[in-house]
Design an enzyme around this catalytic site. Structure first.
Site, PDB file in Angstrom:
ATOM      1  N   ASP A  37     -33.259  -0.387  15.705  1.00 17.28           N
ATOM      2  CA  ASP A  37     -34.113  -1.282  16.121  1.00 17.28           C
ATOM      3  C   ASP A  37     -34.166  -2.333  14.976  1.00 17.28           C
ATOM      4  O   ASP A  37     -33.623  -2.063  13.732  1.00 17.28           O
ATOM      5  CB  ASP A  37     -35.486  -1.128  16.345  1.00 17.28           C
ATOM      6  CG  ASP A  37     -36.143  -1.994  17.356  1.00 17.28           C
ATOM      7  OD1 ASP A  37     -36.423  -3.111  17.012  1.00 17.28           O
ATOM      8  OD2 ASP A  37     -36.826  -1.381  18.364  1.00 17.28           O
ATOM      9  N   VAL A  64     -28.590  -6.384  16.659  1.00 18.77           N
ATOM     10  CA  VAL A  64     -27.483  -6.349  17.577  1.00 18.77           C
ATOM     11  C   VAL A  64     -26.623  -7.676  17.626  1.00 18.77           C
ATOM     12  O   VAL A  64     -25.529  -7.531  18.378  1.00 18.77           O
ATOM     13  CB  VAL A  64     -27.835  -5.925  19.191  1.00 18.77           C
ATOM     14  CG1 VAL A  64     -28.378  -4.378  19.048  1.00 18.77           C
ATOM     15  CG2 VAL A  64     -28.912  -6.948  19.751  1.00 18.77           C
ATOM     16  N   TYR A 156     -32.883 -15.479  30.977  1.00 13.99           N
ATOM     17  CA  TYR A 156     -33.250 -14.020  31.031  1.00 13.99           C
ATOM     18  C   TYR A 156     -32.451 -13.604  32.399  1.00 13.99           C
ATOM     19  O   TYR A 156     -31.725 -12.483  32.358  1.00 13.99           O
ATOM     20  CB  TYR A 156     -34.534 -13.518  31.174  1.00 13.99           C
ATOM     21  CG  TYR A 156     -34.895 -12.105  31.430  1.00 13.99           C
ATOM     22  CD1 TYR A 156     -34.980 -11.315  30.220  1.00 13.99           C
ATOM     23  CD2 TYR A 156     -35.248 -11.436  32.696  1.00 13.99           C
ATOM     24  CE1 TYR A 156     -35.132  -9.802  30.490  1.00 13.99           C
ATOM     25  CE2 TYR A 156     -35.228 -10.173  32.767  1.00 13.99           C
ATOM     26  CZ  TYR A 156     -35.431  -9.420  31.651  1.00 13.99           C
ATOM     27  OH  TYR A 156     -35.633  -7.939  31.891  1.00 13.99           O
ATOM     28  N   LYS A 160     -29.238 -10.788  32.394  1.00 18.65           N
ATOM     29  CA  LYS A 160     -29.430  -9.397  33.094  1.00 18.65           C
ATOM     30  C   LYS A 160     -28.245  -9.315  33.923  1.00 18.65           C
ATOM     31  O   LYS A 160     -27.768  -8.245  34.390  1.00 18.65           O
ATOM     32  CB  LYS A 160     -30.612  -9.230  33.487  1.00 18.65           C
ATOM     33  CG  LYS A 160     -31.818  -9.223  32.500  1.00 18.65           C
ATOM     34  CD  LYS A 160     -31.274  -7.864  31.487  1.00 18.65           C
ATOM     35  CE  LYS A 160     -32.204  -7.568  30.435  1.00 18.65           C
ATOM     36  NZ  LYS A 160     -31.942  -6.662  29.414  1.00 18.65           N
TER      37      LYS A 160
END
Length: 256
Positions: A37, A64, A156, A160
């Protein structure tokens, strides 16, 4: 107990919500867990919780969106634990809630960098270690909004949907290496991210919850552990014949 005994698992976004519960559950079931994280203090608290229960875990700071950071951290995880068996691509953000024509490039890229590029970088750098190990399981956290649409948050939804198709493509590429890749699709779950969305609702948090609960056939929000149990199944050898699939955990939302 022992459903992922001796496996080494990386969980991105492991400090809070679904990621946190996944780390705790995988460790409880015998995995050595790399909690990844950018929330360092919270991530280390997860590790402490695992260790106090007799589990094995270590925290890694991983942004990331930074490929070099991912590459170096995964190399460190491999050196520490000797292999990588499971990758849970859980790190993600909601981004802005605006109609498509009002979203600017920076807002679009912010979501895509975390939710899509982050999955790409982590998958890319986990694969060689899984090939060395003779197999593995990659679990991409998508959403019900990787399956169906809704009138909100275009970046978003796009991200996804991308994560869902990335899982299918990688499942086909790496089936020969005994690396399975699947996606998980939660609906509304009681997490800090969903709470942040609720805080922006004009009529207040309780009105938001009531509206969402009215959309869910099961009548209530999910809990992070509901999703963690699905991830555990995909991480374990119980799902050895499952790849390129979608595990929908949504209280019946997409059945309507």
């Amino acid at each position: 107990m022992g459903r992922v005994e001796s496996k080494v698992a990386i969980v991105t976004g492991g400090a809070l919500g679904i990621g946190r519960e996944t780390c705790l559950l995988l460790a409880k079931e015998g995995a050595k867990v790399a909690v990844a994280d950018i929330l360092d203090n919270t991530g280390r608290e997860v590790v402490s919780g695992i260790e106090s229960s007799g589990g094995v875990a270590q925290y890694w700071h991983i942004n990331v969106t930074n490929e070099k950071e991912v590459e170096q951290a995964f190399a460190g995880i491999y050196r520490k634990f000797g292999k990588i068996d499971v990758l849970v691509n859980n790190a993600g953000i909601c981004g802005v809630n605006k109609p498509t024509h009002e979203v600017d490039e920076k807002e679009w890229d912010e979501v895509m960098n975390v939710n899509v590029k982050g999955v790409f970088f982590c998958t890319k750098h986990a694969i060689p270690y899984m090939q060395k190990a003779g197999g593995g399981s990659i679990i991409n956290l998508s959403s019900i909004y990787g399956i169906v649409g809704a009138k909100d948050s275009p970046p978003y939804h796009a991200s996804k949907g991308a994560v869902r198709l990335m899982a299918k493509t990688d499942a086909l590429f790496y089936a020969k290496d005994k690396i399975r890749v699947n996606s998980v699709h939660p609906a509304f779950v009681d997490t800090p991210m969903v709470e942040d969305v609720a805080k922006t609702y004009p009529e207040g948090i309780e009105a938001f919850r009531k509206r969402i609960e009215s959309l869910l056939p099961i009548g209530h929000f999910g809990e992070p552990m509901d999703i963690a149990f699905g991830i555990l199944y995909l991480a374990s050898d119980e799902s050895k014949y499952v790849t390129g699939s979608e595990l929908i955990i949504d209280g019946g939302y997409t059945a309507q």
